[in-house]
Design a protein around this motif. Structure first.
Motif, mmCIF file in Angstrom:
data_model
loop_
_atom_site.group_PDB
_atom_site.id
_atom_site.type_symbol
_atom_site.label_atom_id
_atom_site.label_comp_id
_atom_site.label_asym_id
_atom_site.label_seq_id
_atom_site.Cartn_x
_atom_site.Cartn_y
_atom_site.Cartn_z
ATOM 1 N N LEU A 185 0.847 -1.190 0.000
ATOM 2 C CA LEU A 185 0.000 0.000 0.000
ATOM 3 C C LEU A 185 0.884 1.242 0.000
ATOM 4 O O LEU A 185 1.905 1.283 0.684
ATOM 5 C CB LEU A 185 -0.907 0.014 1.228
ATOM 6 N N ARG A 215 0.354 4.089 1.273
ATOM 7 C CA ARG A 215 0.265 4.881 2.504
ATOM 8 C C ARG A 215 -0.017 3.965 3.690
ATOM 9 O O ARG A 215 -0.857 3.071 3.600
ATOM 10 C CB ARG A 215 -0.866 5.914 2.412
ATOM 11 N N HIS A 269 -3.711 3.671 4.808
ATOM 12 C CA HIS A 269 -4.716 2.954 4.028
ATOM 13 C C HIS A 269 -5.067 1.629 4.693
ATOM 14 O O HIS A 269 -4.189 0.909 5.166
ATOM 15 C CB HIS A 269 -4.207 2.707 2.613
ATOM 16 N N SER A 270 -6.338 1.314 4.719
ATOM 17 C CA SER A 270 -6.808 0.105 5.384
ATOM 18 C C SER A 270 -6.867 -1.089 4.434
ATOM 19 O O SER A 270 -6.933 -0.930 3.212
ATOM 20 C CB SER A 270 -8.205 0.327 5.977
ATOM 21 N N SER A 311 -12.559 -2.283 -2.089
ATOM 22 C CA SER A 311 -12.956 -0.972 -2.600
ATOM 23 C C SER A 311 -14.445 -0.707 -2.449
ATOM 24 O O SER A 311 -14.857 0.435 -2.226
ATOM 25 C CB SER A 311 -12.553 -0.844 -4.077
ATOM 26 N N ARG A 354 -15.311 0.998 1.054
ATOM 27 C CA ARG A 354 -14.494 2.083 1.592
ATOM 28 C C ARG A 354 -15.234 3.381 1.844
ATOM 29 O O ARG A 354 -14.632 4.347 2.311
ATOM 30 C CB ARG A 354 -13.300 2.329 0.650
#
Length: 264
Positions: free
Chosen positions: A36, A38, A41-42, A46, A49
């Motif tokens: 990922l 970042r 980010h989980s 999609s 989210r």
């Protein structure tokens, strides 16, 4: 259980950490990886989210799947068996929202996705890229809905009866927990990226939330603290370039422009 988090500053450090953990795995066990861009980010599909309820998620997926089936017929190879699962994996591949979350059997593939969009960042900021690591068999065996099967449970496939409650457009009552599964390798990208998947049940919680509450499986996040730009260059030097991840003509053109120094 709490999520393990380990900081690494280089590709060699990341590889050594993975190898060290791999030496402790039982025979027949393995890791999956997800990169990922970042840390914030989980691990969440999609379609989930935007915080909508599962009833809305189910309705969205069923409508998208129905429309995709209607409109994609002409694009499938003649004679290809278009099951609902095949259609769902194709939807994921082409960017439509689903309950699937992509993982890879290949560490370098996940590293590519962690760094690709950060390739111009000279320094890792307060939200650096990460690579997630999970033992999918351990996850499935620790999942409450599957734990009763003991060591007979491995990574699920579309023919396992345990996966029936996760089927697209199924009238069966969906179970709560996401599980690890192998999918159809019905595209060149999935083959090249050694793609695997988690599929969600009737909860919209992230994988981290499940791991921190009632799924006692080891989920590890490796934080890439070095310069994303330098790490991405190192990855390319190891041969993990555009066409290794995307075996398509457009990416071949991008790779040739980069390696030939074309800047126009």
């Amino acid at each position: 259980m709490p999520i393990s988090e380990i900081e690494v500053s280089s590709i060699s450090d990341l590889i050594e950490e993975i190898l060290q953990r791999g030496r402790e795995l039982e025979p027949g066990r393995f890791f999956w990886f997800r990169g990922l861009s970042r840390r914030s980010h989980s691990l969440l599909p999609s379609i989930m989210r935007d915080g909508k309820s599962f009833d809305i998620v189910r309705e969205r997926e069923e409508r998208l799947l129905a429309r995709f089936r209607q409109r994609s017929i002409a694009y499938w190879k003649e004679g290809y068996n278009q099951t609902l699962w095949d259609q769902l994996f194709s939807m994921q591949h082409y960017g439509l929202p689903t309950r699937l979350l992509d993982w890879s059997e290949n560490l370098m593939v996940s590293l590519y996705f962690a760094l690709q969009s950060r390739a111009t960042d000279a320094f890792a900021d307060a939200d650096p890229p990460v690579v997630w690591c999970v033992d999918p068999i351990a996850w499935n065996r620790a999942t409450p809905s599957l734990s009763g099967y003991g060591e007979t449970i491995h990574v699920l496939t579309t023919v396992n009866e345990e996966i029936e409650s996760y089927e697209p457009m199924s009238n069966r009552r969906q179970v709560k927990y996401p599980v690890a599964m192998f999918g159809s390798h019905n595209s060149d990208r999935i083959v090249a990226q050694r793609g695997t998947f988690f599929i969600w049940g009737n909860s919209t919680e992230s994988l981290e939330e499940f791991s921190e509450s009632d799924v006692d499986a080891n989920l590890t996040r490796f934080v890439l603290s070095g310069s994303p730009a330098d790490l991405f260059k190192d990855l390319q030097k190891l041969g993990f370039t555009e066409t290794m991840i995307f075996p398509e003509m457009s990416y071949l053109a991008e790779e040739l422009k980069r390696t030939e120094g074309w800047r126009a």
